[in-house]
Motif scaffolding. Sequence first.
Motif, mmCIF file in Angstrom:
data_model
loop_
_atom_site.group_PDB
_atom_site.id
_atom_site.type_symbol
_atom_site.label_atom_id
_atom_site.label_comp_id
_atom_site.label_asym_id
_atom_site.label_seq_id
_atom_site.Cartn_x
_atom_site.Cartn_y
_atom_site.Cartn_z
ATOM 1 N N SER A 1 0.829 -1.201 0.000
ATOM 2 C CA SER A 1 0.000 0.000 0.000
ATOM 3 C C SER A 1 0.864 1.251 0.000
ATOM 4 N N GLU B 1 -0.004 4.948 0.668
ATOM 5 C CA GLU B 1 -1.083 5.821 1.097
ATOM 6 C C GLU B 1 -1.021 7.149 0.335
ATOM 7 N N SER C 1 -1.285 -1.452 -5.259
ATOM 8 C CA SER C 1 -2.335 -1.134 -6.219
ATOM 9 C C SER C 1 -1.974 0.149 -6.960
ATOM 10 N N SER C 2 -2.232 0.168 -8.266
ATOM 11 C CA SER C 2 -1.899 1.355 -9.065
ATOM 12 C C SER C 2 -3.027 2.382 -8.962
ATOM 13 N N THR C 3 -3.191 2.910 -7.771
ATOM 14 C CA THR C 3 -4.251 3.867 -7.488
ATOM 15 C C THR C 3 -3.907 5.237 -8.045
ATOM 16 N N ILE D 1 -1.438 8.510 -6.352
ATOM 17 C CA ILE D 1 -0.413 8.201 -5.338
ATOM 18 C C ILE D 1 0.932 8.862 -5.664
ATOM 19 N N ASN E 1 -4.255 -6.714 -9.676
ATOM 20 C CA ASN E 1 -5.066 -5.856 -10.545
ATOM 21 C C ASN E 1 -4.246 -5.228 -11.663
ATOM 22 N N ASN F 1 -2.208 0.412 -14.197
ATOM 23 C CA ASN F 1 -3.205 1.366 -14.666
ATOM 24 C C ASN F 1 -2.470 2.626 -15.091
ATOM 25 N N ILE G 1 -2.045 6.014 -13.113
ATOM 26 C CA ILE G 1 -1.113 6.254 -12.011
ATOM 27 C C ILE G 1 -0.034 7.249 -12.422
#
Length: 471
Positions: free
Chosen positions: A218, A220, A241-243, A246, A265, A268, A271
């Motif tokens: 993670s 954050e 995760s490629s949130t 970030i 996942n 992406n 990102i």
Amino acid sequence: MIYCNVSQSYQPPESFQWCCTISLRTMKLIIGIVFTSLAFSTHAQEELCKIEKNLKICENSAGVIAHVTVENPSALNRGILEMTFDGDTTIGSKAFSDPRVRGFLLEMPYTNQRNQSALPTLTLHPDTFVESSNMYRIFIMHANVNVIGESFSPMTQLTYLRFMHCGFTDVPTKMLESTENLTELSFENNYIRVIRSQAFAPVKLLRELHLEGNGIESLELGCFDGLDHLKVLTLDQNHFSSTPGILKGLNSLVRLNIDDAFDENGFNIDILQNLPAISNIRMGFNNMTTLKPDMFSIFPQIRHLALFGNHITRIPKGVFDRARSLFVIHLARNDIGFIEPGAFSGLNVSLLNLLNNRVDKTIETDTFSGLSVDRLQLDSNNITELKAGAFNALSAQQIILSWNKLTQIDVDDFLGLDTEELDLSHNCISSIAPNAFQNSKVKKLRLKGNPLDRVDKDKWGLPASAEISML
């Protein structure tokens, strides 16, 4: 002991009184010297010193390294003091004070076990390095690092701090408060699973940050806040995760390494939004399967793009149309079986690497039309056929087609090709058609490892000045 026993009725001569006084003073001096000698003797007995690699290393009775002295300048490697310890070690306060020492490499025995408990512990006092006035770098390897009180005394001169294969499970933000002038920081191959918000807030001058090999799950939002000067970020071999968002705020970031970085996942592209200075991205081994038109338009200034080791199956037109600054493209070790003609049109690159895409394929007409490249690597690609004009309108210094499955060269296979060197080594070419190279410009032809009976430049349509190598 000396006694001066004189009766009250008896008045001794003045000389005797003087003698008694002197004797008492002498005794006090002697006693003082004895006690001082005993103190020094006790201190000497408490420390055990040894000479090792031109270093004098002294430990106290508790086994703590009290001080380290450089006995010979040859002990330093360009100002770096290197020390190796066999097991758990504690280094005490102000242990290093030699102004010639500009950095430290402290190493524990290597273990190939990916197990934090297998690491020995290196305990440091807050002021272990405080008297090393010229020190600018610390590099610690293979140790569970324990800083007493969780923070060093301020080390304003320190610019480089690296912990490799150490036992960190979290970013030690409190410790970083004492190293505010750091420009390069590494926690590679530790056990940090979460990068928390504001984790690097104390080191605002940071230019390079390495976090590869931690198994990070993670990142954050806000974990990189404050890193306005960061140029290089390495996040390889993690599992996050490629949130989107970030990486927000990394406005100076030039190079980003995210090989094998994402969870199940996958990758992406979002990102990578909001990285206005980015020019070098590595995204290998991320299970990418598809390239879409204009997917790299979010950073038109990109110069180096590495997508090796994914599962990309085809390259359509339009992928690179808005990435005209590209200089190096790595697409090796994918599953590319089809390149749409014109997919690379308009690019002027130093290297296009398509090595080792082991899918049987045919190179279609005009596949590389409009491309200018110094080195085009198509070796080990299971290429079985070249359509007429496959390399038409291609300008290249070197084309490598070795280790493929070509069996013959037909007329116009290389129609319109202009290259300094064409490497066809280690195919299965047994025949080359008359005038096969008549409508191309090839200065050097490599044919090693092919079952050809003879070389005939004139018959093949090559000029007499062309160089042919069979070795």
